[in-house]
Design a protein around this motif. Sequence first.
Motif, PDB file in Angstrom:
ATOM      1  N   LYS A 136       0.823  -1.211   0.000  1.00 42.67           N
ATOM      2  CA  LYS A 136       0.000   0.000   0.000  1.00 42.67           C
ATOM      3  C   LYS A 136       0.855   1.258   0.000  1.00 42.67           C
ATOM      4  O   LYS A 136       0.557   2.230  -0.706  1.00 42.67           O
ATOM      5  CB  LYS A 136      -0.928  -0.007   1.216  1.00 42.67           C
ATOM      6  CG  LYS A 136      -2.107  -0.963   1.098  1.00 42.67           C
ATOM      7  CD  LYS A 136      -2.999  -0.879   2.315  1.00 42.67           C
ATOM      8  CE  LYS A 136      -4.207  -1.808   2.181  1.00 42.67           C
ATOM      9  NZ  LYS A 136      -5.072  -1.767   3.394  1.00 42.67           N
ATOM     10  N   VAL A 137       1.925   1.262   0.778  1.00 40.71           N
ATOM     11  CA  VAL A 137       2.813   2.429   0.836  1.00 40.71           C
ATOM     12  C   VAL A 137       3.474   2.671  -0.523  1.00 40.71           C
ATOM     13  O   VAL A 137       3.525   3.798  -1.018  1.00 40.71           O
ATOM     14  CB  VAL A 137       3.880   2.232   1.932  1.00 40.71           C
ATOM     15  CG1 VAL A 137       4.966   3.316   1.816  1.00 40.71           C
ATOM     16  CG2 VAL A 137       3.247   2.274   3.318  1.00 40.71           C
ATOM     17  N   VAL A 138       3.978   1.601  -1.139  1.00 39.63           N
ATOM     18  CA  VAL A 138       4.633   1.735  -2.431  1.00 39.63           C
ATOM     19  C   VAL A 138       3.635   2.180  -3.498  1.00 39.63           C
ATOM     20  O   VAL A 138       3.949   3.035  -4.340  1.00 39.63           O
ATOM     21  CB  VAL A 138       5.324   0.412  -2.836  1.00 39.63           C
ATOM     22  CG1 VAL A 138       5.855   0.488  -4.267  1.00 39.63           C
ATOM     23  CG2 VAL A 138       6.455   0.084  -1.872  1.00 39.63           C
ATOM     24  N   ARG A 139       2.437   1.630  -3.434  1.00 36.49           N
ATOM     25  CA  ARG A 139       1.416   1.998  -4.433  1.00 36.49           C
ATOM     26  C   ARG A 139       1.131   3.502  -4.404  1.00 36.49           C
ATOM     27  O   ARG A 139       0.889   4.120  -5.449  1.00 36.49           O
ATOM     28  CB  ARG A 139       0.122   1.215  -4.159  1.00 36.49           C
ATOM     29  CG  ARG A 139      -1.033   1.544  -5.115  1.00 36.49           C
ATOM     30  CD  ARG A 139      -0.722   1.069  -6.526  1.00 36.49           C
ATOM     31  NE  ARG A 139      -1.778   1.411  -7.468  1.00 36.49           N
ATOM     32  CZ  ARG A 139      -1.837   2.537  -8.147  1.00 36.49           C
ATOM     33  NH1 ARG A 139      -0.888   3.477  -7.979  1.00 36.49           N
ATOM     34  NH2 ARG A 139      -2.809   2.756  -9.010  1.00 36.49           N
ATOM     35  N   GLN A 140       1.201   4.117  -3.238  1.00 36.93           N
ATOM     36  CA  GLN A 140       0.944   5.551  -3.116  1.00 36.93           C
ATOM     37  C   GLN A 140       2.045   6.403  -3.755  1.00 36.93           C
ATOM     38  O   GLN A 140       1.849   7.596  -4.007  1.00 36.93           O
ATOM     39  CB  GLN A 140       0.773   5.927  -1.647  1.00 36.93           C
ATOM     40  CG  GLN A 140      -0.518   5.369  -1.045  1.00 36.93           C
ATOM     41  CD  GLN A 140      -0.584   5.561   0.454  1.00 36.93           C
ATOM     42  OE1 GLN A 140       0.363   6.038   1.086  1.00 36.93           O
ATOM     43  NE2 GLN A 140      -1.694   5.164   1.059  1.00 36.93           N
ATOM     44  N   GLN A 141       3.199   5.801  -4.030  1.00 37.88           N
ATOM     45  CA  GLN A 141       4.312   6.515  -4.661  1.00 37.88           C
ATOM     46  C   GLN A 141       4.327   6.340  -6.179  1.00 37.88           C
ATOM     47  O   GLN A 141       5.231   6.828  -6.848  1.00 37.88           O
ATOM     48  CB  GLN A 141       5.655   5.988  -4.130  1.00 37.88           C
ATOM     49  CG  GLN A 141       5.936   6.252  -2.674  1.00 37.88           C
ATOM     50  CD  GLN A 141       7.270   5.654  -2.263  1.00 37.88           C
ATOM     51  OE1 GLN A 141       7.322   4.757  -1.433  1.00 37.88           O
ATOM     52  NE2 GLN A 141       8.357   6.139  -2.855  1.00 37.88           N
ATOM     53  N   CYS A 142       3.344   5.645  -6.722  1.00 36.87           N
ATOM     54  CA  CYS A 142       3.444   5.161  -8.097  1.00 36.87           C
ATOM     55  C   CYS A 142       2.472   5.824  -9.065  1.00 36.87           C
ATOM     56  O   CYS A 142       1.410   6.314  -8.679  1.00 36.87           O
ATOM     57  CB  CYS A 142       3.184   3.643  -8.134  1.00 36.87           C
ATOM     58  SG  CYS A 142       4.544   2.669  -7.478  1.00 36.87           S
ATOM     59  N   LEU A 143       2.865   5.761 -10.340  1.00 32.72           N
ATOM     60  CA  LEU A 143       1.998   6.026 -11.471  1.00 32.72           C
ATOM     61  C   LEU A 143       1.972   4.783 -12.345  1.00 32.72           C
ATOM     62  O   LEU A 143       2.979   4.074 -12.468  1.00 32.72           O
ATOM     63  CB  LEU A 143       2.537   7.184 -12.320  1.00 32.72           C
ATOM     64  CG  LEU A 143       2.387   8.604 -11.803  1.00 32.72           C
ATOM     65  CD1 LEU A 143       3.139   9.549 -12.744  1.00 32.72           C
ATOM     66  CD2 LEU A 143       0.925   9.011 -11.732  1.00 32.72           C
ATOM     67  N   SER A 144       0.823   4.521 -12.966  1.00 28.54           N
ATOM     68  CA  SER A 144       0.769   3.454 -13.959  1.00 28.54           C
ATOM     69  C   SER A 144       1.684   3.783 -15.125  1.00 28.54           C
ATOM     70  O   SER A 144       1.844   4.953 -15.494  1.00 28.54           O
ATOM     71  CB  SER A 144      -0.665   3.274 -14.453  1.00 28.54           C
ATOM     72  OG  SER A 144      -0.688   2.450 -15.602  1.00 28.54           O
ATOM     73  N   CYS A 145       2.288   2.769 -15.717  1.00 26.14           N
ATOM     74  CA  CYS A 145       3.189   3.013 -16.849  1.00 26.14           C
ATOM     75  C   CYS A 145       2.455   3.617 -18.045  1.00 26.14           C
ATOM     76  O   CYS A 145       3.089   4.207 -18.922  1.00 26.14           O
ATOM     77  CB  CYS A 145       3.900   1.726 -17.254  1.00 26.14           C
ATOM     78  SG  CYS A 145       2.849   0.493 -18.049  1.00 26.14           S
TER      79      CYS A 145
END
Length: 305
Positions: free
Chosen positions: A132-141
């Motif tokens: 969940k923490v990592v997902r909050q730092q991400c954008l879809s490619c």
Amino acid sequence: MIYTENLYNAVILENSSSIRMLRVITGYSSGSFIERVLNDCPNVSIELYIGMALQGISKIDHLRYINLSKQNNVKIFYVHKLPNVHQKIIEITGENRKKTTYVGSANFSENGFEKQSEILTTIAEDLEDVFKVVRQQCLSCVDKEVFCYIPLVNSQISEEIVKDREIDHRNVRMKNLLNCDEYLKIPILRKTWRKGVAINAKEPYLDLVGTAYSQFFQGEKEYVVNFRDKKVLIEKYGDFGKRLRFKNIDLREVIRKSLAIQNDEITFKEVENLWILIEKNMLNYRYDMEIIVNIDGSDEYFTLD
């Protein structure tokens, strides 16, 4: 259990028939490795988080990730907010929703699983909060905002070379078709075309049907275009000049090399977001050509070198 050898065999192949879901956090990966996993695991869905994306994603890998993400069973994300994520977590969900989680040093890549000395071990803890923490730092490619954050580079990113290296992500070279003086955007293949035509013909050519070629090319049959520091002679031929061939380069080999395609036949799936862009500079009558990646009809594109 601890694994230090034959990681691909032990983690992926031995579970290939039963894997239903792969959730992965990794520093680095590659499009070819994801394709391999999909081929070896017929029932798998993949959710991949690339934690060191701010260090750069190769243009070829980015194109492959986009194409893979068009499948319903693949989601690929880039970490675009600091701090960089260097964790390696592989969560496998098998039949009956049974989960097995591996952590260790191995990136989800050919290097991590086969070429380098790495370690993975299974753990019992639930790492849902980490995801969940990592997902909050991400954008879809496939997010258009990717180009504002992630450097797209010409070569494969080396895990050893770029570790802990900072890159100014503002230097992404995006271009806009609206800034072109006059241009012709030509598809390399179309989905409905049969095998052995256009770029795959014995003498490769581009089919100009569906483009505004008659207004762009006026009068002459042959033109000189500038392409990658080389002057290339192109010729219109066929009925009404609807075909374009390249007289002093093998365009198919250029594309195969740019995309690292192994097979002789180029498929539509490999080049569906690729176009040949020829730009005409009206001031000095100069023609410039590039192979570009242009997705979903957007005006923005980047060049494939």
